[in-house]
Design a protein around this motif. Sequence first.
Motif, short mmCIF file in Angstrom:
data_model
loop_
_atom_site.label_atom_id
_atom_site.label_comp_id
_atom_site.label_asym_id
_atom_site.label_seq_id
_atom_site.Cartn_x
_atom_site.Cartn_y
_atom_site.Cartn_z
N ALA A 29 -7.88 -8.37 2.27
CA ALA A 29 -6.76 -7.51 2.67
C ALA A 29 -5.60 -8.39 3.12
O ALA A 29 -5.81 -9.39 3.81
CB ALA A 29 -7.20 -6.59 3.79
N PRO A 30 -4.38 -8.04 2.72
CA PRO A 30 -3.24 -8.87 3.11
C PRO A 30 -3.02 -8.82 4.61
O PRO A 30 -3.28 -7.81 5.26
CB PRO A 30 -2.06 -8.24 2.36
CG PRO A 30 -2.48 -6.86 2.05
CD PRO A 30 -3.99 -6.89 1.94
N LYS A 31 -2.55 -9.92 5.16
CA LYS A 31 -2.24 -10.00 6.58
C LYS A 31 -0.72 -9.97 6.71
O LYS A 31 -0.06 -10.98 6.65
CB LYS A 31 -2.79 -11.30 7.18
CG LYS A 31 -4.28 -11.45 7.04
CD LYS A 31 -4.99 -10.76 8.17
CE LYS A 31 -6.45 -11.13 8.12
NZ LYS A 31 -7.34 -10.14 8.52
N ILE A 42 -1.68 -1.40 6.93
CA ILE A 42 -1.26 -0.85 5.63
C ILE A 42 -1.87 -1.67 4.49
O ILE A 42 -1.95 -2.90 4.57
CB ILE A 42 0.29 -0.80 5.54
CG1 ILE A 42 0.73 0.01 4.32
CG2 ILE A 42 0.89 -2.19 5.54
CD1 ILE A 42 2.22 0.36 4.33
N SER A 43 -2.32 -0.98 3.46
CA SER A 43 -2.94 -1.66 2.32
C SER A 43 -1.86 -2.26 1.42
O SER A 43 -0.68 -1.87 1.50
CB SER A 43 -3.80 -0.69 1.51
OG SER A 43 -2.96 0.25 0.84
N LYS A 44 -2.27 -3.16 0.56
CA LYS A 44 -1.33 -3.79 -0.37
C LYS A 44 -0.72 -2.73 -1.30
O LYS A 44 0.49 -2.73 -1.55
CB LYS A 44 -2.06 -4.85 -1.19
CG LYS A 44 -1.18 -5.62 -2.13
CD LYS A 44 -1.96 -6.71 -2.85
CE LYS A 44 -1.06 -7.48 -3.79
NZ LYS A 44 -1.79 -8.56 -4.46
N LYS A 49 3.95 0.71 -2.71
CA LYS A 49 4.47 2.05 -2.92
C LYS A 49 5.67 2.33 -2.01
O LYS A 49 6.70 2.85 -2.45
CB LYS A 49 3.35 3.06 -2.66
CG LYS A 49 3.70 4.49 -2.93
CD LYS A 49 2.47 5.36 -2.69
CE LYS A 49 2.81 6.81 -2.62
NZ LYS A 49 1.65 7.64 -2.28
N VAL A 50 5.56 1.95 -0.74
CA VAL A 50 6.65 2.15 0.22
C VAL A 50 7.87 1.33 -0.18
O VAL A 50 9.00 1.83 -0.22
CB VAL A 50 6.19 1.80 1.65
CG1 VAL A 50 7.36 1.73 2.61
CG2 VAL A 50 5.15 2.80 2.14
N MET A 51 7.66 0.05 -0.48
CA MET A 51 8.79 -0.82 -0.83
C MET A 51 9.45 -0.38 -2.14
O MET A 51 10.68 -0.40 -2.26
CB MET A 51 8.35 -2.28 -0.93
CG MET A 51 7.94 -2.88 0.40
SD MET A 51 9.29 -2.91 1.57
CE MET A 51 8.51 -2.25 3.01
#
Length: 133
Positions: A29-31, A42-44, A49-51
Amino acid sequence: MRYRKTITLSILVATAAMLSAFMPWQEPAPKYTNLKVLPKNISKDEMKKVMDGFKDALGVKCNFCHVPMKDDPKKMDFANDEKNHKLIAREMIKMTAKINKKYFNHKDKEGKVTNITCVSCHNGKDEPQTIKL
């Protein structure tokens, strides 16, 4: 007898190594750092999706809010807060959340909750345009 044990042990180690090569590998999982409005866990996929939503709503690219890394200008320093647009974006996220909570927390006839997002005002432009009536 000793060779038999060594050969058996070697075969077991080789088999374990071969099988581990076929085990499914999961990307860690990204940090993310410096998240002040978005969830810390928040997941990658959700972050992308948000960005992408921001990019589409404002008609911009990543460098609108993010600066390049000092040591590698081809990569973005996403945690850096040097650009004012990033700080404004955080305030806009909080603003839309407050507006949605206060005014758009009811469901329509179809059971959907209507709310405002960045595109509601920006309409694909980096600055919201006032509509003259």
